[in-house]
Scaffold this motif. Structure first.
Motif, PDB file in Angstrom:
ATOM      1  N   ASN A 138      95.485 -29.719  11.319  1.00 31.36           N
ATOM      2  CA  ASN A 138      95.879 -30.649  12.386  1.00 31.36           C
ATOM      3  C   ASN A 138      96.065 -32.061  11.826  1.00 31.36           C
ATOM      4  OD1 ASN A 138      95.738 -32.460  14.698  1.00 31.36           O
ATOM      5  ND2 ASN A 138      95.170 -30.628  15.834  1.00 31.36           N
TER       6      ASN A 138
ATOM      7  N   GLY B 222      84.716 -30.819  23.594  1.00 28.41           N
ATOM      8  CA  GLY B 222      85.029 -29.386  23.613  1.00 28.41           C
ATOM      9  C   GLY B 222      84.512 -28.615  22.415  1.00 28.41           C
TER      10      GLY B 222
ATOM     11  N   SER C 195      89.422 -29.452  27.833  1.00 27.04           N
ATOM     12  CA  SER C 195      88.423 -30.468  27.458  1.00 27.04           C
ATOM     13  C   SER C 195      88.962 -31.875  27.682  1.00 27.04           C
ATOM     14  CB  SER C 195      88.019 -30.313  25.986  1.00 27.04           C
ATOM     15  OG  SER C 195      87.507 -29.033  25.754  1.00 27.04           O
ATOM     16  N   GLY C 196      90.176 -32.143  27.177  1.00 31.82           N
ATOM     17  CA  GLY C 196      90.747 -33.484  27.328  1.00 31.82           C
ATOM     18  C   GLY C 196      91.040 -33.796  28.785  1.00 31.82           C
TER      19      GLY C 196
ATOM     20  N   HIS D 251      91.182 -25.463  20.015  1.00 32.75           N
ATOM     21  CA  HIS D 251      91.212 -24.298  19.134  1.00 32.75           C
ATOM     22  C   HIS D 251      92.312 -24.412  18.083  1.00 32.75           C
ATOM     23  CE1 HIS D 251      88.476 -22.302  21.866  1.00 32.75           C
ATOM     24  NE2 HIS D 251      89.240 -22.711  22.863  1.00 32.75           N
TER      25      HIS D 251
ATOM     26  N   ALA E 280      90.094 -33.994  21.283  1.00 35.65           N
ATOM     27  CA  ALA E 280      89.942 -32.807  22.143  1.00 35.65           C
ATOM     28  C   ALA E 280      91.021 -31.811  21.745  1.00 35.65           C
ATOM     29  CB  ALA E 280      90.064 -33.211  23.609  1.00 35.65           C
TER      30      ALA E 280
HETATM   31  C1  LIG Z   1      92.668 -17.230  25.024  1.00 34.92           C
HETATM   32  C2  LIG Z   1      91.471 -17.874  25.659  1.00 34.92           C
HETATM   33  C3  LIG Z   1      91.054 -17.495  26.932  1.00 34.92           C
HETATM   34  C4  LIG Z   1      89.947 -18.086  27.523  1.00 34.92           C
HETATM   35  N1  LIG Z   1      89.543 -17.684  28.761  1.00 34.92           N
HETATM   36  C5  LIG Z   1      88.464 -18.245  29.340  1.00 34.92           C
HETATM   37  C6  LIG Z   1      88.021 -17.862  30.639  1.00 34.92           C
HETATM   38  O1  LIG Z   1      88.622 -17.019  31.268  1.00 34.92           O
HETATM   39  N2  LIG Z   1      86.911 -18.457  31.145  1.00 34.92           N
HETATM   40  C7  LIG Z   1      86.210 -19.405  30.461  1.00 34.92           C
HETATM   41  O2  LIG Z   1      85.213 -19.921  30.964  1.00 34.92           O
HETATM   42  N3  LIG Z   1      86.609 -19.782  29.234  1.00 34.92           N
HETATM   43  C8  LIG Z   1      87.714 -19.238  28.670  1.00 34.92           C
HETATM   44  N4  LIG Z   1      88.135 -19.649  27.438  1.00 34.92           N
HETATM   45  C9  LIG Z   1      87.415 -20.721  26.784  1.00 34.92           C
HETATM   46  C10 LIG Z   1      87.761 -22.113  27.237  1.00 34.92           C
HETATM   47  O3  LIG Z   1      88.278 -22.351  28.479  1.00 34.92           O
HETATM   48  C11 LIG Z   1      88.396 -22.911  26.118  1.00 34.92           C
HETATM   49  O4  LIG Z   1      87.456 -22.963  25.102  1.00 34.92           O
HETATM   50  C12 LIG Z   1      88.881 -24.264  26.553  1.00 34.92           C
HETATM   51  O5  LIG Z   1      90.135 -24.026  27.052  1.00 34.92           O
HETATM   52  C13 LIG Z   1      88.849 -25.308  25.467  1.00 34.92           C
HETATM   53  O6  LIG Z   1      89.801 -26.260  25.781  1.00 34.92           O
HETATM   54  P1  LIG Z   1      90.231 -27.371  24.759  1.00 34.92           P
HETATM   55  O7  LIG Z   1      90.975 -28.379  25.543  1.00 34.92           O
HETATM   56  O8  LIG Z   1      89.047 -27.860  24.001  1.00 34.92           O
HETATM   57  O9  LIG Z   1      91.136 -26.655  23.688  1.00 34.92           O
HETATM   58  P2  LIG Z   1      92.644 -26.114  23.749  1.00 34.92           P
HETATM   59  O10 LIG Z   1      92.850 -25.267  24.928  1.00 34.92           O
HETATM   60  O11 LIG Z   1      92.888 -25.499  22.416  1.00 34.92           O
HETATM   61  O12 LIG Z   1      93.531 -27.411  23.930  1.00 34.92           O
HETATM   62  C14 LIG Z   1      93.695 -28.348  22.914  1.00 34.92           C
HETATM   63  C15 LIG Z   1      94.976 -29.098  23.159  1.00 34.92           C
HETATM   64  O13 LIG Z   1      95.102 -30.081  22.139  1.00 34.92           O
HETATM   65  C16 LIG Z   1      96.477 -30.249  21.848  1.00 34.92           C
HETATM   66  N5  LIG Z   1      96.575 -30.803  20.486  1.00 34.92           N
HETATM   67  C17 LIG Z   1      96.118 -30.275  19.330  1.00 34.92           C
HETATM   68  N6  LIG Z   1      96.414 -31.105  18.306  1.00 34.92           N
HETATM   69  C18 LIG Z   1      97.069 -32.167  18.826  1.00 34.92           C
HETATM   70  C19 LIG Z   1      97.645 -33.336  18.260  1.00 34.92           C
HETATM   71  N7  LIG Z   1      97.599 -33.582  16.947  1.00 34.92           N
HETATM   72  N8  LIG Z   1      98.241 -34.218  19.088  1.00 34.92           N
HETATM   73  C20 LIG Z   1      98.279 -34.000  20.443  1.00 34.92           C
HETATM   74  N9  LIG Z   1      97.766 -32.889  21.019  1.00 34.92           N
HETATM   75  C21 LIG Z   1      97.166 -31.992  20.220  1.00 34.92           C
HETATM   76  C22 LIG Z   1      97.063 -28.843  21.960  1.00 34.92           C
HETATM   77  O14 LIG Z   1      98.432 -28.907  22.289  1.00 34.92           O
HETATM   78  C23 LIG Z   1      96.223 -28.232  23.076  1.00 34.92           C
HETATM   79  O15 LIG Z   1      96.887 -28.232  24.325  1.00 34.92           O
HETATM   80  C24 LIG Z   1      89.241 -19.080  26.825  1.00 34.92           C
HETATM   81  C25 LIG Z   1      89.658 -19.468  25.550  1.00 34.92           C
HETATM   82  C26 LIG Z   1      90.763 -18.888  24.973  1.00 34.92           C
HETATM   83  C27 LIG Z   1      91.190 -19.320  23.600  1.00 34.92           C
END
Ligand SMILES: Cc1cc2nc3c(=O)[nH]c(=O)nc-3n(C[C@H](O)[C@H](O)[C@H](O)COP(=O)(O)OP(=O)(O)OC[C@H]3O[C@@H](n4cnc5c(N)ncnc54)[C@H](O)[C@@H]3O)c2cc1C
Length: 486
Positions: free
Chosen positions: A393, A437, A20-21, A167, A164
């Motif tokens: 968090n 996200g 997302s980020g 999870h 962002a």
């Molecule tokens: C195991 C898994 C498999 C998936 N597979 C698929 C797939 O095959 N196809 C599909 O379409 N979707 C898939 N998804 C869904 C989708 O891609 C995710 O929902 C997406 O990755 C969301 O990304 P995000 O950046 O919001 O969250 P996250 O991936 O959780 O990233 C959040 C980031 O924030 C950082 N963070 C958190 N708190 C802090 C803080 N205080 N300071 C600095 N950094 C911080 C973390 O280090 C992390 O890297 C999957 C999801 C999961 C959990």
């Protein structure tokens, strides 16, 4: 002559550099929005996050590559990148990626590599800055901007802050509290070291039957596991496979306007019956519901949303979050060999035993019958604890203390406006904090999969562009388009 004012560009700080980020930073850079973009993320590469930082070879994307583009206007971007990267030798050979229907399901880490690769030129050019740290605390300055305290003692000032953080870590269900800190409990299924310690002949109980559970089973199988696996979940339903979709469904679930949750269910059932009659799998209808997910969700009032979550969420989750064919083949093989079974019920107790095993009791769904069985390992795959995202968090806790964010009423993440701005505990819209996200899905609707995260990030980038141009009174993107300011 009027004096010209040179105003400093807006400092946009994105906390969290998962998909997302990273996709938001990419959209901002691609659109050349006149802002300074900083992403704060402890992981080495942007775009990986929880889902795409895995190096486990059996972890594959669960949506075909042609649907997982960073760019909603160019659906084949990831598939094209895959071909180019394979041809130039940047990707190791993967003869299992093509599941036989022409749809590519590469390893999840490869998708992370694609996002990092697309962002790389913007990082090199300085359009996006990556600070490898964690946000530990946030304070508000007198002018309303925010001051972020990082884990490396750095300080970063934000005019606009985007959360962002994705999870939250999984929570251990209360019934397993007595096992915390004990050898038989695998509390974090995303930690490869914990799975590597599962003995090859163990009796394994997995709590949860969805995608993470499937990932765990495929990993154990790859490690040469030969024991028995029992998966237990409230409904006993496992994530479904992709089936065969001959052509896309064209049903419109938004017209005529929905009359509530039951009306939606009735229309989906009819559409599936029609699809089946034409030799088409139900997957086409579910894909259509997913594509229209945002419009469907926003058309429902909060009572209807609650009803959907209470009664249909499990069914939605197992049909919408489908498993890659390669993983489905592993599950089918183990079921066929009598080594994997799925139960519907809920755990009533889990008692550690002197021999290191756990005596587990559960009540089967719809009965009073209690069953008991010893297990050597209990693996929790009930998913991230989204209802506790703030407490776990420090960045979110700090903003909650400042009264700038609040949980959404459905317990799915944080309260936001449709345009992405955080809402405070009194329901007032922020003009400083945006939510990206899955944390925003209480308002936006279906917002977990990569395609939806990319589209949401694009909308946030457009919102930031408007804010950078017009300030806090910026018109909506629809309004800006209508008056030709797009
Ligand atoms: C195991 C898994 C498999 C998936 N597979 C698929 C797939 O095959 N196809 C599909 O379409 N979707 C898939 N998804 C869904 C989708 O891609 C995710 O929902 C997406 O990755 C969301 O990304 P995000 O950046 O919001 O969250 P996250 O991936 O959780 O990233 C959040 C980031 O924030 C950082 N963070 C958190 N708190 C802090 C803080 N205080 N300071 C600095 N950094 C911080 C973390 O280090 C992390 O890297 C999957 C999801 C999961 C959990």
């Amino acid at each position: 002559m009027p004096m010209s004012h040179v105003t400093a560009p807006l400092r946009v700080v994105i906390v969290g550099g998962g998909l997302s980020g990273a996709s938001l930073a990419w959209h901002l850079a691609q659109m050349q929005v006149p802002v300074v973009v900083t992403v704060i993320e402890p992981r080495a590469e942007l775009g990986r996050g929880l889902a795409y930082s895995t190096t486990e070879p059996t972890h594959r994307i669960n949506v075909p590559a042609h649907r997982m583009s960073l760019d909603p206007d160019h659906h084949d971007d990831f598939a094209d990148w895959l071909r180019e990267a394979a041809a130039s030798g940047r990707l190791p050979p993967d003869d299992q990626a093509d599941a036989g229907r022409g749809d590519l399901f590469p390893r999840r880490e490869v998708f992370g590599q694609y996002v990092a690769d697309r962002l790389a030129p913007h990082l090199q050019a300085g359009a996006v800055r990556h600070l490898r740290a964690r946000v530990q605390d946030i304070q508000r300055n007198e002018d309303g901007s925010l001051l972020l305290h990082l884990s490396d003692d750095g300080l970063v000032r934000a005019d606009l802050l985007v959360l962002a953080t994705g999870h939250p870590p999984p929570a251990v269900p209360k019934v397993l509290a007595g096992l915390s800190g004990q050898g038989p409990l695998v509390a974090d299924p995303y930690d490869p070291a914990q799975l590597a310690r599962v003995p090859k002949d163990a009796r394994v109980l997995i709590m949860g039957a969805a995608l993470t559970s499937a990932d765990v089973i495929a990993t154990l199988d790859r490690q040469g596991f030969q024991g028995q696996i029992t998966c237990i979940s409230r409904h006993g339903l496992r994530s479904r496979g992709h089936g065969e979709v001959i052509r896309e469904s064209e049903v419109d679930f938004t017209d005529p306007p929905l009359q509530g949750a039951s009306d939606l269910l009735r229309r989906v059932r009819h559409a599936i019956v029609d699809d089946l009659a034409q030799g088409q799998g139900w997957q086409a209808t579910i894909q259509r519901v997913r594509d229209q997910g945002g419009a469907i969700w926003t058309a429902l009032d909060s009572a209807a949303r609650r009803r959907l979550l209470r009664h249909l969420r499990t069914y939605w989750d197992v049909h919408r979050f489908r498993i890659a064919p390669q993983v489905e083949a592993v599950l089918d093989r183990l079921i066929g060999a009598g080594r994997l079974r799925y139960l519907a019920g809920h755990l009533t107790s889990a008692m550690p035993q002197a021999d290191g095993s756990v005596q587990v009791a559960w009540r089967l769904r719809g009965t009073r019958q209690i069953q008991r069985q010893p297990f050597d390992r209990v693996i929790v795959t009930t998913g991230p604890a989204h209802d506790r995202c703030i407490d776990g968090n420090p960045a979110l806790s700090a903003l909650a203390r400042l009264g700038l964010i609040a949980p959404d009423p459905l317990g799915l993440g944080l309260d936001t406006t449709l345009r992405g701005w955080a809402r405070d505990p009194k329901g007032r819209d922020s003009d400083r904090v945006l939510i990206a996200g899955p944390l925003a899905r209480g308002q936006v609707g279906e917002l977990v999969g990569a395609p939806e995260c990319s589209v949401h990030s694009l909308h946030l980038a457009q919102e930031i562009a408007l804010h950078a141009t017009f300030g806090p009174t910026a018109p909506s993107i629809e309004h800006a388009r209508a008056v030709g300011q797009d």
